[in-house]
Design a protein around this motif. Sequence first.
Motif, PDB file in Angstrom:
ATOM      1  N   ARG A  85      29.790  31.719  49.725  1.00  0.00           N
ATOM      2  CA  ARG A  85      29.092  30.562  50.282  1.00  0.00           C
ATOM      3  C   ARG A  85      30.049  29.654  51.040  1.00  0.00           C
ATOM      4  O   ARG A  85      29.735  29.163  52.137  1.00  0.00           O
ATOM      5  CB  ARG A  85      28.393  29.772  49.165  1.00  0.00           C
ATOM      6  CG  ARG A  85      27.492  28.660  49.695  1.00  0.00           C
ATOM      7  CD  ARG A  85      27.017  27.721  48.597  1.00  0.00           C
ATOM      8  NE  ARG A  85      28.096  26.869  48.130  1.00  0.00           N
ATOM      9  CZ  ARG A  85      28.596  26.895  46.904  1.00  0.00           C
ATOM     10  NH1 ARG A  85      28.137  27.755  46.010  1.00  0.00           N
ATOM     11  NH2 ARG A  85      29.571  26.066  46.566  1.00  0.00           N
ATOM     12  N   THR A  89      29.895  27.848  54.726  1.00  0.00           N
ATOM     13  CA  THR A  89      29.662  26.406  54.886  1.00  0.00           C
ATOM     14  C   THR A  89      30.867  25.627  55.396  1.00  0.00           C
ATOM     15  O   THR A  89      30.708  24.477  55.822  1.00  0.00           O
ATOM     16  CB  THR A  89      29.218  25.777  53.555  1.00  0.00           C
ATOM     17  OG1 THR A  89      30.264  25.915  52.566  1.00  0.00           O
ATOM     18  CG2 THR A  89      27.938  26.428  53.039  1.00  0.00           C
ATOM     19  N   HIS A  90      32.074  26.220  55.383  1.00  0.00           N
ATOM     20  CA  HIS A  90      33.266  25.399  55.633  1.00  0.00           C
ATOM     21  C   HIS A  90      33.323  24.805  57.030  1.00  0.00           C
ATOM     22  O   HIS A  90      34.009  23.803  57.249  1.00  0.00           O
ATOM     23  CB  HIS A  90      34.552  26.182  55.327  1.00  0.00           C
ATOM     24  CG  HIS A  90      34.919  27.224  56.339  1.00  0.00           C
ATOM     25  ND1 HIS A  90      34.517  28.536  56.238  1.00  0.00           N
ATOM     26  CD2 HIS A  90      35.669  27.155  57.471  1.00  0.00           C
ATOM     27  CE1 HIS A  90      35.004  29.220  57.258  1.00  0.00           C
ATOM     28  NE2 HIS A  90      35.710  28.407  58.019  1.00  0.00           N
ATOM     29  N   ARG A  95      25.102  19.387  59.058  1.00  0.00           N
ATOM     30  CA  ARG A  95      24.289  20.515  58.608  1.00  0.00           C
ATOM     31  C   ARG A  95      23.349  20.991  59.718  1.00  0.00           C
ATOM     32  O   ARG A  95      22.132  20.850  59.666  1.00  0.00           O
ATOM     33  CB  ARG A  95      23.532  20.130  57.343  1.00  0.00           C
ATOM     34  CG  ARG A  95      24.518  19.784  56.227  1.00  0.00           C
ATOM     35  CD  ARG A  95      23.857  19.565  54.921  1.00  0.00           C
ATOM     36  NE  ARG A  95      23.192  20.797  54.490  1.00  0.00           N
ATOM     37  CZ  ARG A  95      22.643  20.942  53.300  1.00  0.00           C
ATOM     38  NH1 ARG A  95      22.687  19.951  52.433  1.00  0.00           N
ATOM     39  NH2 ARG A  95      22.063  22.070  52.970  1.00  0.00           N
ATOM     40  N   VAL A 118      22.984  26.714  55.470  1.00  0.00           N
ATOM     41  CA  VAL A 118      23.567  25.446  55.921  1.00  0.00           C
ATOM     42  C   VAL A 118      22.534  24.331  56.000  1.00  0.00           C
ATOM     43  O   VAL A 118      22.817  23.183  55.618  1.00  0.00           O
ATOM     44  CB  VAL A 118      24.265  25.639  57.286  1.00  0.00           C
ATOM     45  CG1 VAL A 118      24.624  24.301  57.922  1.00  0.00           C
ATOM     46  CG2 VAL A 118      25.510  26.499  57.114  1.00  0.00           C
ATOM     47  N   TYR A 123      24.531  21.215  49.497  1.00  0.00           N
ATOM     48  CA  TYR A 123      25.972  21.371  49.374  1.00  0.00           C
ATOM     49  C   TYR A 123      26.426  20.793  48.036  1.00  0.00           C
ATOM     50  O   TYR A 123      25.872  19.801  47.548  1.00  0.00           O
ATOM     51  CB  TYR A 123      26.697  20.610  50.484  1.00  0.00           C
ATOM     52  CG  TYR A 123      26.716  21.263  51.852  1.00  0.00           C
ATOM     53  CD1 TYR A 123      26.247  22.548  52.061  1.00  0.00           C
ATOM     54  CD2 TYR A 123      27.240  20.569  52.937  1.00  0.00           C
ATOM     55  CE1 TYR A 123      26.296  23.127  53.320  1.00  0.00           C
ATOM     56  CE2 TYR A 123      27.292  21.134  54.202  1.00  0.00           C
ATOM     57  CZ  TYR A 123      26.812  22.409  54.393  1.00  0.00           C
ATOM     58  OH  TYR A 123      26.869  22.983  55.636  1.00  0.00           O
ATOM     59  N   ASP A 127      31.844  22.716  48.507  1.00  0.00           N
ATOM     60  CA  ASP A 127      31.559  22.870  49.937  1.00  0.00           C
ATOM     61  C   ASP A 127      32.207  21.727  50.712  1.00  0.00           C
ATOM     62  O   ASP A 127      32.904  21.943  51.714  1.00  0.00           O
ATOM     63  CB  ASP A 127      30.044  22.843  50.201  1.00  0.00           C
ATOM     64  CG  ASP A 127      29.307  24.023  49.629  1.00  0.00           C
ATOM     65  OD1 ASP A 127      29.536  25.148  50.088  1.00  0.00           O
ATOM     66  OD2 ASP A 127      28.468  23.816  48.723  1.00  0.00           O
ATOM     67  N   GLN A 131      35.417  21.771  53.432  1.00  0.00           N
ATOM     68  CA  GLN A 131      35.196  21.237  54.782  1.00  0.00           C
ATOM     69  C   GLN A 131      36.250  20.184  55.113  1.00  0.00           C
ATOM     70  O   GLN A 131      36.834  20.195  56.208  1.00  0.00           O
ATOM     71  CB  GLN A 131      33.792  20.625  54.877  1.00  0.00           C
ATOM     72  CG  GLN A 131      32.677  21.658  54.858  1.00  0.00           C
ATOM     73  CD  GLN A 131      31.330  21.058  54.551  1.00  0.00           C
ATOM     74  OE1 GLN A 131      31.192  19.848  54.331  1.00  0.00           O
ATOM     75  NE2 GLN A 131      30.310  21.899  54.520  1.00  0.00           N
TER      76      GLN A 131
END
Length: 200
Positions: A85, A89-90, A95, A118, A123, A127, A131
């Motif tokens: 995941r 998502t990074h 979003r 996403v 999140y 996550d 990021q």
Amino acid sequence: MLTVKEAGELLELGNERNPGSWKRHSLSAAENARLIGQKAGMDGEKAYVMGLLHDIGRREGVTAIRHIFDGYDYMMSLDQPEIARICLTHSFPERDIRTYFGAYDCSEEQLEFLRGVVENKAYDDYDRLIQLCDAISLPDGACIMEKRLVDVALRHGLPEFTLKKWRAFMETKEYFDELCGCNVYSLLPRVMENSYVSLL
């Protein structure tokens, strides 16, 4: 969850397949994730492993957005859904799957799958942490976020969503500043020294 040793071995194997600065960036992101995560009351080892492997799709070669799908598929093949995941998502503190800096070298089916993750799933703090660390981690260590964002802009240009995405990254930093009770830069070594070095 993989151990730090196991994750490090996967990173080494990936770099042997496709050598590049992505390995040192991943090591930097991992260490920064551990330091911030521990201060925020998270599992530092888990954060470190996720930082090490967030870009593991780079093992498949020089690609753009495809690396996130390659990383997802690889981690799922190893029964590591949490890390898989993170691979997806990074790159999306905002979003919206249309806010990727770089080419969309993937299928429409992959984009629809990405949208489901996403845009439609919550999140968690891991996550958000990866990021953040992706956005402050140069190959030589942590730097202020603004430098890293300019580094990306110099390589990929300034698409129309740039300011929206930059704000999302900065809001993520503010979120962790509050969780940690301090400016997260104060937790990381050599931030100012790395930030002073010219990008050109």
